[in-house]
Design an enzyme around this catalytic site. Structure first.
Site, PDB file in Angstrom:
ATOM      1  N   LYS A 163       0.544  -1.114   0.017  1.00 29.45           N
ATOM      2  CA  LYS A 163      -0.046  -0.021  -0.137  1.00 29.45           C
ATOM      3  C   LYS A 163       0.944   1.362   0.057  1.00 29.45           C
ATOM      4  O   LYS A 163       0.753   2.114  -0.748  1.00 29.45           O
ATOM      5  CB  LYS A 163      -1.041   0.025   1.376  1.00 29.45           C
ATOM      6  CG  LYS A 163      -1.610   1.141   1.216  1.00 29.45           C
ATOM      7  CD  LYS A 163      -2.150   1.436   2.849  1.00 29.45           C
ATOM      8  CE  LYS A 163      -2.344   2.968   3.108  1.00 29.45           C
ATOM      9  NZ  LYS A 163      -2.815   3.051   4.584  1.00 29.45           N
ATOM     10  N   CYS A 230     -19.367   7.119   0.794  1.00 29.95           N
ATOM     11  CA  CYS A 230     -19.473   5.578   1.010  1.00 29.95           C
ATOM     12  C   CYS A 230     -18.729   5.028   2.331  1.00 29.95           C
ATOM     13  O   CYS A 230     -17.878   4.568   2.218  1.00 29.95           O
ATOM     14  CB  CYS A 230     -18.889   4.902  -0.167  1.00 29.95           C
ATOM     15  SG  CYS A 230     -19.432   3.250  -0.247  1.00 29.95           S
ATOM     16  N   CYS A 237     -26.369   6.243   0.785  1.00 27.01           N
ATOM     17  CA  CYS A 237     -26.700   5.929  -0.621  1.00 27.01           C
ATOM     18  C   CYS A 237     -27.857   6.586  -1.194  1.00 27.01           C
ATOM     19  O   CYS A 237     -27.806   6.988  -2.363  1.00 27.01           O
ATOM     20  CB  CYS A 237     -27.245   4.312  -0.408  1.00 27.01           C
ATOM     21  SG  CYS A 237     -26.120   3.162   0.231  1.00 27.01           S
ATOM     22  N   CYS A 240     -25.857   9.291  -3.172  1.00 30.55           N
ATOM     23  CA  CYS A 240     -24.660   8.652  -3.572  1.00 30.55           C
ATOM     24  C   CYS A 240     -24.825   8.878  -5.194  1.00 30.55           C
ATOM     25  O   CYS A 240     -25.843   8.692  -6.045  1.00 30.55           O
ATOM     26  CB  CYS A 240     -24.361   7.220  -3.512  1.00 30.55           C
ATOM     27  SG  CYS A 240     -23.115   6.658  -4.446  1.00 30.55           S
ATOM     28  N   CYS A 246     -24.298   0.855  -8.331  1.00 30.74           N
ATOM     29  CA  CYS A 246     -23.533   0.150  -7.220  1.00 30.74           C
ATOM     30  C   CYS A 246     -24.677  -1.154  -6.877  1.00 30.74           C
ATOM     31  O   CYS A 246     -25.692  -0.957  -6.811  1.00 30.74           O
ATOM     32  CB  CYS A 246     -23.554   1.067  -5.974  1.00 30.74           C
ATOM     33  SG  CYS A 246     -22.959   0.224  -4.280  1.00 30.74           S
TER      34      CYS A 246
END
Length: 255
Positions: A163, A230, A237, A240, A246
């Protein structure tokens, strides 16, 4: 994947096979697509998210680069400080440390105790202070003060995983590398774009599917998107911008 340090009658699972198994496009573990959702268009999705997050603060490492701290060494320092620490904490701490010592030589001349005094607000500050000092000393002595743009070199430092290596290389060196933190992992799996149980598996799945043009940008976009829209619990939602695409995998209590 079969353990490599233990005998097994089963053939080891290759990375490509594992990605295929975890992809939402194939394999028995894939979640069936919802009929009420539009076919997933990654270009459209990221375009909408790009517009949404421009009102939010950049992720810490991108914010540092915008302020001139864009060398590979500085980016690696900032990523280490950000581990298990919120951007709101790690960004000012990174700025304070890099304003004091922005080069390997300058940081190597500080003691671990002096570094620790500056970075105390971040989590695990004492081991991070020792880690940063060791990286600075090795960079000065082994690499002439300039870290090479090489993922294997970065991951050879204690505590540096894919990462941090990938994100630092993407920002500082322009390398096309995907960095998967908890936000990228959660959001892309919630979309149903990939299906993987760990950030490491998500990275492999994204490498197999995500267009290379988005490999660096996806972290810059999905960190603020994951923090503000999110979210881990009760995602927003209803507002969104990409709800129609999604699959809302695992979402049970949305706002």
């Amino acid at each position: 994947m079969a353990r490599r340090d233990a005998p097994s009658r089963r053939a080891p699972v290759s990375a490509s096979a594992r990605v295929a198994r975890e992809s939402p496009l194939s394999g028995p573990a894939a979640t069936p697509p919802r009929p009420d959702k539009a076919p997933f268009d990654i270009t459209e999705v990221l375009g909408r998210i790009r517009e949404t997050v421009r009102h939010f603060a950049d992720a810490a490492m991108f914010a540092l680069a915008a302020r001139g701290h864009d060398s590979l060494f500085e980016q690696l320092v900032a990523c280490i400080l950000s581990i298990r620490t919120r951007d709101e904490v790690s960004l000012p701490v990174s700025l304070a440390l890099l304003q004091r010592a922005s080069t390997p030589d300058a940081l190597a001349r500080m003691s671990p105790e002096a570094i620790d005094a500056i970075i105390q607000p971040v989590t695990f500050h004492e081991p991070k202070a020792r880690q940063l000092h060791a990286i600075a000393v090795r960079t000065r002595d082994a690499f002439g003060g300039v870290l090479p743009c090489d993922a294997q070199v970065l991951q050879s430092f204690k505590g540096v995983g894919p990462k941090c290596a990938h994100l630092a290389l993407g920002i500082a060196c322009g390398h096309e590398a995907i960095s998967v933190d908890i936000h990228v992992h959660r959001v892309t799996n919630r979309w149903g774009y990939v299906q993987a149980r760990t950030p490491e598996a998500t990275m492999e799945a994204l490498e197999a599917r995500l267009p290379r043009d988005y490999w660096v940008e996806i972290n810059r976009l999905l960190v603020p998107f994951g923090k503000h829209v999110c979210t881990g619990t009760r995602p927003k939602c209803s507002t969104c911008p990409v709800l129609e695409f999604c699959q809302q995998v695992g979402v049970k209590d949305a706002r």
